[in-house]
Motif scaffolding. Structure first.
Motif, short mmCIF file in Angstrom:
data_model
loop_
_atom_site.label_atom_id
_atom_site.label_comp_id
_atom_site.label_asym_id
_atom_site.label_seq_id
_atom_site.Cartn_x
_atom_site.Cartn_y
_atom_site.Cartn_z
N GLY A 1 19.75 -12.07 16.42
CA GLY A 1 20.94 -12.29 15.60
C GLY A 1 21.85 -13.35 16.20
N GLU A 2 23.03 -13.47 15.60
CA GLU A 2 24.00 -14.45 16.07
C GLU A 2 25.11 -13.78 16.86
OE1 GLU A 2 25.50 -16.87 12.91
OE2 GLU A 2 23.51 -17.60 12.31
N MET A 3 25.61 -14.50 17.87
CA MET A 3 26.76 -14.05 18.62
C MET A 3 27.46 -15.27 19.20
SD MET A 3 25.35 -12.50 22.25
CE MET A 3 24.74 -11.03 21.50
N ARG A 4 28.51 -15.03 19.95
CA ARG A 4 29.27 -16.12 20.56
C ARG A 4 29.26 -15.98 22.08
NH1 ARG A 4 34.72 -14.93 17.58
NH2 ARG A 4 33.88 -12.85 18.03
N LEU A 5 29.10 -17.12 22.73
CA LEU A 5 29.19 -17.17 24.19
C LEU A 5 30.46 -17.92 24.58
CD1 LEU A 5 25.50 -18.11 25.12
CD2 LEU A 5 26.47 -15.85 24.67
N ILE A 6 30.78 -17.85 25.86
CA ILE A 6 31.96 -18.54 26.40
C ILE A 6 31.52 -19.45 27.54
CG2 ILE A 6 34.10 -18.24 27.71
CD1 ILE A 6 34.53 -17.66 24.84
N HIS A 7 31.91 -20.71 27.47
CA HIS A 7 31.64 -21.63 28.57
C HIS A 7 32.50 -21.22 29.76
CE1 HIS A 7 31.49 -25.34 30.93
NE2 HIS A 7 30.41 -25.68 30.21
N GLN A 8 31.85 -21.00 30.92
CA GLN A 8 32.55 -20.46 32.08
C GLN A 8 33.51 -21.45 32.72
OE1 GLN A 8 31.85 -16.96 32.85
NE2 GLN A 8 31.24 -17.52 30.77
N GLY A 9 33.37 -22.73 32.38
CA GLY A 9 34.27 -23.72 32.95
C GLY A 9 35.43 -24.07 32.03
N THR A 10 35.11 -24.32 30.75
CA THR A 10 36.13 -24.79 29.80
C THR A 10 36.70 -23.70 28.91
OG1 THR A 10 34.48 -25.32 28.10
CG2 THR A 10 34.97 -27.03 29.73
N GLY A 11 35.98 -22.58 28.79
CA GLY A 11 36.43 -21.52 27.88
C GLY A 11 36.07 -21.78 26.44
N ASP A 12 35.29 -22.84 26.17
CA ASP A 12 34.91 -23.15 24.79
C ASP A 12 34.05 -22.03 24.22
OD1 ASP A 12 36.23 -25.52 24.98
OD2 ASP A 12 34.45 -26.75 25.31
N VAL A 13 34.24 -21.78 22.93
CA VAL A 13 33.43 -20.79 22.22
C VAL A 13 32.14 -21.47 21.74
CG1 VAL A 13 33.31 -19.20 20.25
CG2 VAL A 13 35.47 -19.51 21.49
N ILE A 14 31.00 -20.81 21.96
CA ILE A 14 29.70 -21.38 21.63
C ILE A 14 28.99 -20.44 20.66
CG2 ILE A 14 27.53 -22.26 22.55
CD1 ILE A 14 29.00 -22.29 25.34
N ASP A 15 28.76 -20.89 19.44
CA ASP A 15 28.00 -20.11 18.48
C ASP A 15 26.51 -20.25 18.79
OD1 ASP A 15 30.10 -19.16 16.65
OD2 ASP A 15 30.41 -21.29 16.28
N VAL A 16 25.80 -19.11 18.89
CA VAL A 16 24.38 -19.16 19.24
C VAL A 16 23.58 -18.19 18.38
CG1 VAL A 16 24.82 -19.81 21.65
CG2 VAL A 16 24.61 -17.39 21.05
N HIS A 17 22.29 -18.50 18.25
CA HIS A 17 21.33 -17.53 17.71
C HIS A 17 20.53 -17.02 18.90
CE1 HIS A 17 17.57 -16.06 15.97
NE2 HIS A 17 18.30 -15.77 14.91
N ARG A 18 20.40 -15.71 19.00
CA ARG A 18 19.86 -15.13 20.23
C ARG A 18 18.80 -14.09 19.94
NH1 ARG A 18 23.71 -13.21 25.30
NH2 ARG A 18 22.58 -14.51 26.78
N THR A 19 17.75 -14.11 20.76
CA THR A 19 16.74 -13.06 20.76
C THR A 19 16.72 -12.42 22.14
OG1 THR A 19 15.37 -14.28 19.18
CG2 THR A 19 14.31 -12.51 20.41
N ILE A 20 16.87 -11.09 22.18
CA ILE A 20 16.82 -10.34 23.44
C ILE A 20 15.66 -9.35 23.33
CG2 ILE A 20 18.06 -8.81 25.03
CD1 ILE A 20 20.68 -9.88 23.89
N PHE A 21 14.81 -9.32 24.34
CA PHE A 21 13.67 -8.40 24.27
C PHE A 21 13.36 -7.83 25.65
CE2 PHE A 21 12.26 -12.76 24.57
CZ PHE A 21 11.32 -12.76 25.60
N THR A 22 12.66 -6.70 25.64
CA THR A 22 12.27 -6.02 26.88
C THR A 22 11.00 -6.67 27.44
OG1 THR A 22 13.19 -3.97 26.01
CG2 THR A 22 11.72 -3.78 27.91
N VAL A 23 10.97 -6.83 28.76
CA VAL A 23 9.78 -7.36 29.45
C VAL A 23 9.04 -6.18 30.07
CG1 VAL A 23 8.94 -8.88 31.27
CG2 VAL A 23 10.94 -9.55 29.90
#
Length: 502
Positions: free
Chosen positions: A209-231
């Motif tokens: 699905g989609e979520m938002r990340l934060i740039h650790q240096g600038t604080g910019d909001v980053i819209d991303v599409h993400r897949t998380i799965f178990t290894v």
């Protein structure tokens, strides 16, 4: 510590020999196989019976290594100095079918009753090498990928982030100690990550699905599409950690927003064109009516008076002939005026809007000055307040005010003291401009006909005009996104109102 009764060292050694996952091979000082465990049988495809008693070199050592192997054994026997003995060495071995494969081997010397033996412990590295190669290839792919790729342990502690991921979230150099996947997630999305996403990954194995990340240096909001799965461990099938593949979708969202904006603009334009087409169709109907009615009348007059003129000429009646000629000229002039008005109306419809800021107070004052000749010998009281500054075509809006104020001047000429009020008020997102007079007014039941082409509520003998001005007003106002209407009391006065976007 002593062994339990009935359990000998030999028995334990025998069990270990049979159960070992590594190959255990024993040779004598002549390089002849004296022991060959089940793991060696599986690895080399020789049974114990086939292997025991045969020379080890011809059995499993590739031809190019045989001489070095035998030379090394002899050197040890001569000097008793270990070179490769008691060390793990990675070399190549040969299966029964001739396949060469990598292995790890260690030789240990044994002295029994004055005879030298060697125990070889050999591990097939083919699968390990294959796995390591795949891991190396995957690591190269991950590091070269433009997507954010990361791995964490079962406690969500970050173990690896590729170059694209470090750049995306602003990690420079090594991953901070104890950093977790949640650390780079937008604070407003972390509850969803904790309460919904992680439970789904643990229960179902993956989430997308989609979520938002934060740039650790600038604080910019980053819209991303993400897949998380178990290894999972390929052998035990037990979960060993989590992986994520994340793609920056800011550009995609920007393009999508532009597309939606263009689509909305296109739909607005289509709706506007549809309204204009409907209006033009309505005006075309009115035009057809005008052609069949208003233009037919002067033509009928000319035809009738021309026939009368012919008769009067035959009867040699000059006075009647002159009268009929005058009637024909008047009818022709009337038709010429109608045709000219229609042409002006058509030209105005095709004229593009030249939008700019328009000071309606200034325009109204100029219109009053233009109408000054018509106000001679008349008492007219002008009232009203300041008019707004709007966005529009100044030439066309001047035509609107000229028509409305001109009509107020014309239809109050019967009054000894005329009163004309021009004012504006703000209502939500539009300006309402009103022109009010105390003229002859009109019957409200006919107000719907006022803005049609050639529609008149007063005779030509009372007030001049051909009935195109208000149709022109309506068209101009609608092209500016406004509305126009009129209210009146017959014999008391009329109010003409129109709107413009604020």
């Amino acid at each position: 510590m002593t062994l339990p009764s009935g359990l000998s060292t030999a028995a334990i050694a025998s069990v270990m020999l049979q159960a070992s996952l590594d190959c255990i091979i024993a040779i004598d000082q002549h390089n002849v196989v004296v022991e060959w465990n089940p793991a060696a049988e599986r690895t080399f495809s020789f049974t114990r019976a086939e292997a025991v008693g045969r020379n080890l070199s011809s059995l499993i050592i590739p031809p190019k290594y045989r001489e070095a192997h035998e030379r090394g054994m002899q050197r040890y026997l001569d000097t008793r100095i270990p070179h490769l003995v008691n060390h793990r060495v990675q070399i190549e071995a040969q299966r029964r079918n001739g396949d060469i494969f990598p292995c790890e081997i260690a030789f240990h010397p044994l002295e029994v009753d004055g005879h030298s033996y060697f125990a070889a412990y050999l591990r097939d590295l083919s699968e390990e090498r294959r796995i390591n190669h795949e891991r190396s290839q995957l690591a190269m792919v991950a590091e070269a990928s433009t997507d954010f790729i990361a791995f964490s342990d079962l406690n969500n502690r970050l173990m690896y982030i590729n170059a694209a991921g470090r750049k995306l979230v602003g990690y420079e150099g090594a991953i901070p100690a104890h950093a977790q996947l949640a650390d780079v997630v937008h604070p407003d999305d972390r509850d969803v990550l904790t309460e919904q996403i992680w439970p789904q990954v643990r229960d179902e194995g993956s989430w997308e699905g989609e979520m938002r990340l934060i740039h650790q240096g600038t604080g910019d909001v980053i819209d991303v599409h993400r897949t998380i799965f178990t290894v999972y461990d390929p052998v035990t099938k037990a979960a060993t950690g989590y992986a994520t593949v994340t793609r920056d979708i800011r550009e995609r969202k920007r393009i999508e927003q532009e597309r939606l904006a263009w689509q909305t603009e296109l739909e607005t334009q289509v709706a506007q064109r549809t309204r204009e087409l409907n209006e033009l169709n309505a005006e075309l109907d009115a035009f057809n009516y005008s052609i069949s009615h208003d233009l037919r009348a002067p033509i009928r007059h000319m035809t009738g008076f021309a026939s009368l003129l012919r008769r009067s000429l035959l009867a040699e009646n000059p006075e009647k002939s002159e009268q009929y000629l005058n009637m024909i000229e008047q009818a022709a002039s009337r038709m010429a005026l109608l045709v000219e008005a229609l042409l002006r109306l058509a030209q105005q419809a095709r004229q593009p809007l030249r939008r700019g800021t328009v000071d309606l107070s200034k325009v109204a004052q100029e219109v009053r000055e233009e109408l000054t000749p018509e106000l001679a010998q008349r008492q007219v009281s002008w009232t009203g307040g300041a008019l707004p500054v709007v966005l529009g075509d100044e030439t066309l809006l001047r035509q609107v005010l000229l028509n409305l104020i001109g009509n107020a001047v014309k239809y109050t000429r019967m009054r000894e003291h005329a009163q004309i009020d021009v004012q504006a008020r703000r209502e939500d997102a539009e300006w309402v401009i009103e022109v009010r007079d105390n003229g002859v007014g009109f019957d409200p039941q006919y107000s719907g006909k006022l803005f049609g082409v050639f529609q008149r509520l007063h005779g030509e003998q009372e007030f001049e005009g051909i009935g195109v001005g208000l149709a022109n007003v309506q068209r101009i106002v609608k092209r500016h996104g406004g509305r126009v209407w009129a209210t009146a009391v017959l014999g008391v006065g009329a109010t003409f109102s129109f709107t413009l976007p604020a």
